[in-house]
Enzyme design. Structure first.
Site, PDB file in Angstrom:
ATOM      1  N   ARG A  51      -3.323  -7.489  10.343  1.00  0.00           N
ATOM      2  CA  ARG A  51      -2.575  -7.065   8.802  1.00  0.00           C
ATOM      3  C   ARG A  51      -3.286  -5.831   9.124  1.00  0.00           C
ATOM      4  O   ARG A  51      -4.514  -5.390   9.940  1.00  0.00           O
ATOM      5  CB  ARG A  51      -2.970  -8.640   8.564  1.00  0.00           C
ATOM      6  CG  ARG A  51      -4.641  -8.912   8.667  1.00  0.00           C
ATOM      7  CD  ARG A  51      -5.381  -8.703   7.714  1.00  0.00           C
ATOM      8  NE  ARG A  51      -5.463  -8.036   6.718  1.00  0.00           N
ATOM      9  CZ  ARG A  51      -6.769  -6.808   6.911  1.00  0.00           C
ATOM     10  NH1 ARG A  51      -7.053  -7.519   7.720  1.00  0.00           N
ATOM     11  NH2 ARG A  51      -6.570  -6.256   6.343  1.00  0.00           N
ATOM     12  N   GLY A  52      -3.155  -5.291   7.692  1.00  0.00           N
ATOM     13  CA  GLY A  52      -3.671  -4.247   7.298  1.00  0.00           C
ATOM     14  C   GLY A  52      -2.891  -3.030   6.761  1.00  0.00           C
ATOM     15  O   GLY A  52      -1.801  -2.467   8.493  1.00  0.00           O
ATOM     16  N   ALA A  53      -2.046  -2.674   6.244  1.00  0.00           N
ATOM     17  CA  ALA A  53      -1.492  -0.833   5.706  1.00  0.00           C
ATOM     18  C   ALA A  53      -0.847  -0.272   7.500  1.00  0.00           C
ATOM     19  O   ALA A  53      -0.638  -0.484   7.877  1.00  0.00           O
ATOM     20  CB  ALA A  53      -1.722  -0.115   4.665  1.00  0.00           C
ATOM     21  N   ARG A  91       6.803  -7.588   6.321  1.00  0.00           N
ATOM     22  CA  ARG A  91       5.729  -7.827   5.504  1.00  0.00           C
ATOM     23  C   ARG A  91       6.883  -6.782   4.843  1.00  0.00           C
ATOM     24  O   ARG A  91       6.501  -5.023   4.701  1.00  0.00           O
ATOM     25  CB  ARG A  91       4.831  -7.158   5.727  1.00  0.00           C
ATOM     26  CG  ARG A  91       3.377  -8.419   6.799  1.00  0.00           C
ATOM     27  CD  ARG A  91       2.838  -9.079   5.748  1.00  0.00           C
ATOM     28  NE  ARG A  91       1.893  -8.651   5.283  1.00  0.00           N
ATOM     29  CZ  ARG A  91       0.612  -8.943   4.497  1.00  0.00           C
ATOM     30  NH1 ARG A  91       0.355  -8.754   5.921  1.00  0.00           N
ATOM     31  NH2 ARG A  91       0.134  -8.479   3.813  1.00  0.00           N
ATOM     32  N   GLN A 190     -10.264 -11.341   3.257  1.00  0.00           N
ATOM     33  CA  GLN A 190     -10.477 -10.901   4.135  1.00  0.00           C
ATOM     34  C   GLN A 190     -12.059  -9.982   3.774  1.00  0.00           C
ATOM     35  O   GLN A 190     -12.174  -9.406   5.167  1.00  0.00           O
ATOM     36  CB  GLN A 190      -8.786  -9.205   3.896  1.00  0.00           C
ATOM     37  CG  GLN A 190      -7.638  -9.937   3.933  1.00  0.00           C
ATOM     38  CD  GLN A 190      -6.984 -10.221   3.377  1.00  0.00           C
ATOM     39  OE1 GLN A 190      -7.541 -11.246   2.100  1.00  0.00           O
ATOM     40  NE2 GLN A 190      -5.451 -10.599   3.339  1.00  0.00           N
ATOM     41  N   ASP A 231      -2.202   0.260   0.087  1.00  0.00           N
ATOM     42  CA  ASP A 231      -0.328   0.020   1.196  1.00  0.00           C
ATOM     43  C   ASP A 231       0.841   0.055   1.009  1.00  0.00           C
ATOM     44  O   ASP A 231       2.100   0.210   1.733  1.00  0.00           O
ATOM     45  CB  ASP A 231      -0.185  -1.626   0.704  1.00  0.00           C
ATOM     46  CG  ASP A 231      -1.832  -3.035   1.550  1.00  0.00           C
ATOM     47  OD1 ASP A 231      -1.270  -3.060   2.328  1.00  0.00           O
ATOM     48  OD2 ASP A 231      -2.221  -3.603   0.314  1.00  0.00           O
ATOM     49  N   ASN A 241      -2.415  -1.994  -3.974  1.00  0.00           N
ATOM     50  CA  ASN A 241      -3.025  -2.685  -2.632  1.00  0.00           C
ATOM     51  C   ASN A 241      -3.160  -4.207  -2.789  1.00  0.00           C
ATOM     52  O   ASN A 241      -2.780  -4.419  -3.634  1.00  0.00           O
ATOM     53  CB  ASN A 241      -4.596  -2.144  -3.007  1.00  0.00           C
ATOM     54  CG  ASN A 241      -5.738  -2.449  -1.908  1.00  0.00           C
ATOM     55  OD1 ASN A 241      -5.286  -2.421  -0.608  1.00  0.00           O
ATOM     56  ND2 ASN A 241      -6.673  -2.850  -2.395  1.00  0.00           N
ATOM     57  N   LYS A 242      -4.442  -4.743  -2.524  1.00  0.00           N
ATOM     58  CA  LYS A 242      -4.561  -5.892  -2.234  1.00  0.00           C
ATOM     59  C   LYS A 242      -4.687  -6.571  -3.965  1.00  0.00           C
ATOM     60  O   LYS A 242      -5.685  -6.208  -3.996  1.00  0.00           O
ATOM     61  CB  LYS A 242      -5.569  -6.395  -1.147  1.00  0.00           C
ATOM     62  CG  LYS A 242      -6.250  -8.498  -1.630  1.00  0.00           C
ATOM     63  CD  LYS A 242      -4.844  -8.927  -1.241  1.00  0.00           C
ATOM     64  CE  LYS A 242      -4.127  -8.478   0.672  1.00  0.00           C
ATOM     65  NZ  LYS A 242      -3.227  -9.188   1.066  1.00  0.00           N
TER      66      LYS A 242
END
Ligand code: MRU
Length: 347
Positions: A51-53, A91, A190, A231, A241-242
């Site tokens: 995970r994570g851009a 995603r 996270q 993201d 973003n998150k």
């Protein structure tokens, strides 16, 4: 990044297999897993093992290259197109996924070998961009600063170095005295699990704070700067973003605290005129209703933490308007979140 004396990237490809650090097991267990097919790589993205851009972008590129290697000669283009559709559906918000798939798909039309080499280049570029973001972002960090961050935009979220945390690591290496407040980042935590683990590994002084503590700390003058990842960034600088980032940006504006976004230019989507066009992923309500962790006897447990029978709404991202963002730290320098500046720097 160094873990227990060994240098790792979060994701890499050897032959036709993809290897990755399984992030769902962290911080309790450090484990490398293998995805032998592009289907298995898709599964790793969907379930957030990776995970994570930037890390998502890298594995998506590798998955596209795997598909090129798996495609039967007599049905090559249909197989490839179907694989692309499947990878892109894993995603929806992370721009880097589409950036990587587009590049590797074009190379796959030349040959499977070209696809593999392009995917490797995309991953290498993610790591080098992150390193440069560290160099530029470090110039903003003064000795004694307290920095807040949200979610995980450290090296685990990229191929190496990270974005929001890359300047932090460099400042720390240079001996600047800094302190990091890591938002826990419900529902998947996270910040509490991954950012805190990364910072501890690197020896950076930090503490985890509940998601709803940021504004209060800002009002007390305990935060000097906020740096978050991204993201997807629209052409006018609006940034996805998150979930939870937007309310931090609003609080930072209220208390006059600089609010920076750190992201490579591969996260910009010039086809999105503004944030209203960014697709926002909605994830399973179970991520809100249940939490998992390690019990006292060492067993991994998943428990219900909400009222039984109630439902939950779980948008994974929010969009922070450009007007709340002080600057965007990219591999090309720090840029103002304005349409003209962005298009100039990206061309
Ligand atoms: O849903 P995730 O964990 O893949 O979320 C992406 C993120 O890591 C954050 O939004 C982050 O701050 C963006 S930079 C990787």
């Amino acid at each position: 990044m160094n873990v227990n004396g060994i240098d790792y990237r979060t994701v890499w490809m050897e032959g036709t297999s993809v290897f990755f650090i399984e992030q769902n097991l962290l911080p309790f267990q450090f484990s490398i897993q293998e995805a032998k097919t592009y289907h298995e790589s898709c599964h790793a993205i969907r379930t957030m093992m990776v995970r994570g851009a930037g890390a998502i972008g890298a594995i998506a590129g590798f998955a596209m290259a795997q598909a090129a290697c798996e495609a039967p000669v007599n049905d090559f283009s249909t197989f490839l197109q179907n694989a692309r559709t499947e990878i892109e559906s894993t995603r929806p918000t992370a721009r880097n996924l589409f950036y990587a798939v587009e590049k590797v798909y074009a190379a796959a039309l030349v040959s499977p070998a070209a696809a593999v080499s392009t995917a490797q280049k995309v991953a290498d570029r993610d790591a080098s961009d992150s390193r440069m973001i560290g160099e530029f972002g470090n110039e903003l960090i003064r000795n004694g600063m307290n920095i807040e961050t949200h979610c995980n935009a450290g090296w685990l979220a990229f191929v190496d170095y990270g974005t929001a945390l890359s300047p932090v690591y460099l400042a720390h290496l240079q001996g600047k005295k800094i302190f990091v407040y890591a938002d826990e980042t419900r529902p998947r935590s996270q910040g509490a699990r991954l950012t805190a683990w990364e910072l501890k590994q690197a020896g950076v002084p930090h503490t985890i704070i509940p998601d709803n503590a940021g504004a209060w700390l800002m009002s007390l003058g305990k935060i000097d700067m906020m740096i978050v990842g991204a993201d997807r960034i629209a052409a006018n600088g609006d940034t996805a973003n998150k979930i939870g980032t937007l309310e931090k940006a609003i609080a930072a504006k209220e208390y006059g605290i600089p609010f920076y976004v750190a992201a490579p230019t591969s996260t910009f989507d010039l086809d999105c005129a503004d944030g209203t066009h960014i697709p926002i992923e909605e994830r399973s309500e179970d991520e809100v209703l249940y939490m998992d962790g390690i019990a006292k006897d060492g067993r991994h447990e998943r428990i219900l933490v909400c009222s039984p029978g109630s439902h939950a709404f779980n948008p994974a991202f929010d969009v922070t308007p450009a007007k709340l963002i002080t600057g965007i730290i990219t591999e090309k320098g720090i840029i103002k979140p304005e349409k003209e500046t962005i298009s100039l720097r990206l061309t």
